[in-house]
Design a protein around this motif. Structure first.
Motif, mmCIF file in Angstrom:
data_model
loop_
_atom_site.group_PDB
_atom_site.id
_atom_site.type_symbol
_atom_site.label_atom_id
_atom_site.label_comp_id
_atom_site.label_asym_id
_atom_site.label_seq_id
_atom_site.Cartn_x
_atom_site.Cartn_y
_atom_site.Cartn_z
ATOM 1 N N HIS B 26 0.822 -1.215 0.000
ATOM 2 C CA HIS B 26 0.000 0.000 0.000
ATOM 3 C C HIS B 26 0.853 1.260 0.000
ATOM 4 O O HIS B 26 0.457 2.275 -0.577
ATOM 5 N N MET B 29 1.621 1.749 -3.594
ATOM 6 C CA MET B 29 0.475 2.178 -4.406
ATOM 7 C C MET B 29 0.007 3.589 -4.029
ATOM 8 O O MET B 29 -0.494 4.317 -4.857
ATOM 9 N N ILE B 199 -20.043 6.308 3.099
ATOM 10 C CA ILE B 199 -19.096 5.440 3.824
ATOM 11 C C ILE B 199 -17.671 5.687 3.360
ATOM 12 O O ILE B 199 -16.824 4.803 3.410
ATOM 13 N N ARG B 202 -14.781 4.560 5.432
ATOM 14 C CA ARG B 202 -14.274 3.185 5.362
ATOM 15 C C ARG B 202 -13.537 2.925 4.051
ATOM 16 O O ARG B 202 -12.780 1.970 3.925
ATOM 17 N N ALA B 203 -13.833 3.760 3.038
ATOM 18 C CA ALA B 203 -13.256 3.512 1.720
ATOM 19 C C ALA B 203 -11.849 4.088 1.572
ATOM 20 O O ALA B 203 -11.108 3.695 0.680
ATOM 21 N N ARG B 204 -11.501 5.046 2.424
ATOM 22 C CA ARG B 204 -10.165 5.637 2.363
ATOM 23 C C ARG B 204 -9.614 5.673 3.776
ATOM 24 O O ARG B 204 -10.365 5.716 4.738
ATOM 25 N N ILE B 245 -21.442 8.840 10.358
ATOM 26 C CA ILE B 245 -22.386 8.250 9.410
ATOM 27 C C ILE B 245 -21.823 6.967 8.795
ATOM 28 O O ILE B 245 -22.491 5.942 8.744
ATOM 29 N N GLY B 246 -20.565 7.013 8.364
ATOM 30 C CA GLY B 246 -19.992 5.884 7.626
ATOM 31 C C GLY B 246 -19.510 4.755 8.515
ATOM 32 O O GLY B 246 -19.364 3.623 8.069
ATOM 33 N N ASP B 247 -19.226 5.060 9.780
ATOM 34 C CA ASP B 247 -18.746 4.022 10.703
ATOM 35 C C ASP B 247 -19.506 4.199 12.007
ATOM 36 O O ASP B 247 -18.924 4.321 13.072
#
Lengths: 414, 283
Positions: B26, B29, B199, B202-204, B245-247
């Protein structure tokens, strides 16, 4: 007809009808395991338990999951993760469990390879185990598609595309697998069916076969020595438990397994609560978008080594296209493990460290597979592509050379 | 002891594999970028003063800004409704009541002077394709200073996390899981669809989002997302809101963990004692 008498209690009532005492003996108290083992022999029980955990968490998820490209993402990320009581817990257990079970599968496999537990009558244990590996791979892949995130979609796209390389029927096969000309709703619903019905059924059948395959040749020991199970079990039953070389599955073997399992579960639940991103890739929290290719497409970690063998060949050789070379190597890599009992030409059953040539082969294999896994994730550019190429070739050479290595070893140790 | 040695070998190889495919891969990347700069030190054309003439600022704001922007704090609504202004400008000009609180002052001054430059969108907006908000380069630094002073003076002393998100993000981004719909579809204006942020937490990674919001070009070179110039506190509020909201089960997760892990430790302890007892008979 059996003599049915008035029962002396519930156990006796069942015993008269189902022969439960006999069954218990055969499956548990007189199912003999060699005593000379270490904790690596507990991996089977951990795997069976993990399968149970995945099955149960999966059933809970199934109650809320919606296999529809328009609904799937929100049913997972909103309904399950936020609305359903402890839905997040079941998803984390399921997602992390699916990843960790492969760690244990690999440990289990390499334990078998290290101790030579695939030969001298144990070939069917190995083959049924490899069958389980393939089934779990299919289960992992189909499950990864279900949240319908970016990586779900693009992994499905790339992996189904691989089948296009099969000569003659390739193109039609891809359409047949996808149920459409592109990865679509039909693809999602059929992989959903595979994930929750057909593959789990096959896995349960294969687990039964795998356990049964152990009964006749018995489990190997950590020295590779053969145990005379008849004599040793008689000695155990006669009361000489300390000198007997065998132990019963229940309670002795399982007592140790249960300890190893509960220790493993501490590690597992630590991952579930605190360290889950390795198994639940953040990229998959972006909804699937067929117009936006992610910058890096890579499979889950347990597929990386074979993925790298697939893409390791990045230039044409002798007029064969790079894609076809990769595909042939990929097919080779995924099939060759099945043949291990016949590639190893030495009859010696012993741990690798007592086999001068095989020892080198084994540790080289481990190293090559780790390098393949790491470079399977890195972008295949510049020197990375060459490392991938060399390690892919090394993998193939290792397996092609195994018969020679083991024949030489057999001659040298005579 | 032999079993410890085996465990050691297992742990070492698992760790090498893990480090290789996770942190190492990671880091390749997603190369590390410099940390957030909440002072926006690259913007240094205007020297802001400690004090400004609030009265003069008020006059300037009313004659230059409220033709497009609402200013509810001073009792002025936006001249057009959202749908109309979205179709006229391509994006809805925000109400600037809270601007003095949530945006960095240095950023705000430079944004007034040259929006495309401050937002780092000069690759999208230039002479041929001007930014919807015009430059105020003809103003003196003194005047811009006064306008910022006025905006700071009318800004509330505190805003909720969600409010910062609505002011700074939701003109382009939706938040479906909190029933927030973007004010306008800026796809055409921006050239790409701003993702729903439900979300995104959680995606980043946390680090990615923080550096990205602070300066989008740093993580995604050429992106159409403007640098919005949030102050450190305001950005922390946006991050809190994204997480809430996302977590949303984060707290529950962290509270449940010790109970489950504690139970398993006790279980393992008893399992060990049972194993010792059973194996004493056979060893």
């Amino acid at each position: 007809m059996a003599q049915i008498e008035k029962s002396e209690g519930i156990a006796d009532w069942f015993d008269q009808r189902l022969a439960t005492k006999k069954f218990h003996k055969v499956m548990m108290t007189e199912y003999w395991i060699p005593k000379d083992i270490n904790f690596l022999w507990a991996m089977g029980v951990i795997l069976a338990s993990m399968f149970g955990i995945l099955l149960i968490s999966g059933i809970f998820l199934l109650m809320y999951y919606k296999p529809d490209t328009a609904l799937a993402f929100d049913s997972v990320n909103y309904t399950i993760m936020q609305e359903v009581a402890y839905g997040w817990l079941f998803r984390h257990i399921h997602g992390v469990g699916a990843s960790v079970i492969f760690l244990i599968i690999y440990i289990h496999m390499f334990t078998g390879i290290y101790y030579g537990s695939y030969k001298r009558g144990r070939e069917m244990i190995w083959i049924s185990g490899m069958l389980l590996f393939v089934l779990f791979s299919a289960e992992g892949f189909s499950g990864y598609m279900l949240p319908w995130g970016q990586m779900s979609y693009w992994a499905a796209y790339v992996i189904t595309n691989i089948f296009g390389g099969i000569p003659v029927i390739g193109d039609e096969l891809v359409v047949w697998i996808r149920g459409n000309f592109f990865v679509s709703d039909a693809t999602l619903t059929r992989f959903f069916m595979l994930h929750v019905l057909l593959i789990p059924l096959a896995i349960m059948g294969a687990i039964g076969l795998h356990f049964y395959a152990l009964r006749i040749p018995h489990v190997n020991t950590q020295t590779g020595d053969s145990v005379d199970f008849d004599t040793e079990s008689e000695r155990f039953l006669a009361g000489d438990k300390k000198n007997s070389k065998v132990i019963p599955f229940w309670p002795v073997f399982l007592a140790k397994d249960f300890f190893v399992l509960s220790t493993f579960l501490i590690f597992f639940f630590y991952l579930v609560f605190f360290h889950y991103n390795f198994a639940m890739d953040p990229v998959n929290f972006d909804p699937a978008n067929d117009l936006k290719t992610p910058a890096h497409i890579y499979p889950e970690w347990y597929f990386l080594w074979s993925y790298e063998v697939l893409r390791g060949f990045f230039f044409d050789i002798a007029g064969i296209k790079a894609f076809d070379l990769g595909l042939m190597s990929f097919a080779f890599a995924n099939g060759i493990f099945f043949l291990l009992p016949w590639l190893d030409r030495s009859p010696t059953v012993a741990p690798a460290n007592q086999r001068p040539y095989f020892k080198v082969w084994f540790w080289l294999l481990i190293m090559v597979m780790i390098v393949l896994s790491v470079y399977g994730k890195l972008p295949p550019t510049g020197s990375n592509a060459w490392v991938g190429f060399v390690s892919s070739i090394s993998f193939l050479v290792l397996f092609i050379s195994l018969p020679i290595v083991t024949i030489l070893e057999k001659r040298s140790t005579k | 002891m032999k079993e410890w040695k085996i465990l050691g070998v297992l742990v070492i190889f698992t760790a090498i594999l893990y480090i290789g495919v996770e942190p190492y891969a990671h880091s390749v990347m997603h190369p590390h970028v410099s940390p957030e700069d909440y002072k926006f030190t690259d913007l240094n054309d205007i020297k802001l003063k400690e004090q400004g003439n609030v009265k003069n600022g008020e006059t300037l704001v009313q004659s230059n800004c409220t033709g497009c922007h609402g200013l509810k704090a001073a009792g002025m609504s936006a001249p057009m409704d959202k749908a109309t202004s979205a179709s006229v400008y391509g994006v809805v000009p925000p109400d600037i009541s809270t601007a003095g609180l949530i945006y960095d002052k240095n950023y705000l001054a430079h944004f007034i002077k040259n929006p495309a430059k401050a937002a780092k969108l000069e690759h999208k907006f230039n002479a041929e394709n001007p930014h919807p908000m015009p430059n105020y380069e003809w103003m003196s630094d003194e005047e811009i200073n006064d306008m910022v002073a006025y905006l700071v003076s009318i800004a509330p002393s505190h805003v909720e996390d969600k409010k910062v998100f609505e002011e700074a993000c939701s003109r382009c981004h939706s938040m479906r899981y909190d029933k927030i719909k973007a004010d306008s579809d800026v796809t055409k204006y921006m050239g790409s669809y701003p993702p729903d942020l439900s979300i995104m937490i959680r995606a980043r990674s946390y680090e990615f989002l923080n550096t990205f919001i602070n300066n989008p070009q740093k993580q995604l070179h050429g992106t159409a997302m403007p640098r919005v110039g949030l102050s450190e506190e305001a950005q922390a509020k946006v991050m809190n809101y994204l997480e809430s909201i996302g977590d949303s089960k984060k707290q529950e997760r962290e509270e449940l963990a010790p109970w489950v892990l504690g139970y398993l430790v006790i279980l393992a302890l008893f399992a060990y004692l049972w194993k010792i007892k059973i194996w004493r008979e056979v060893h």
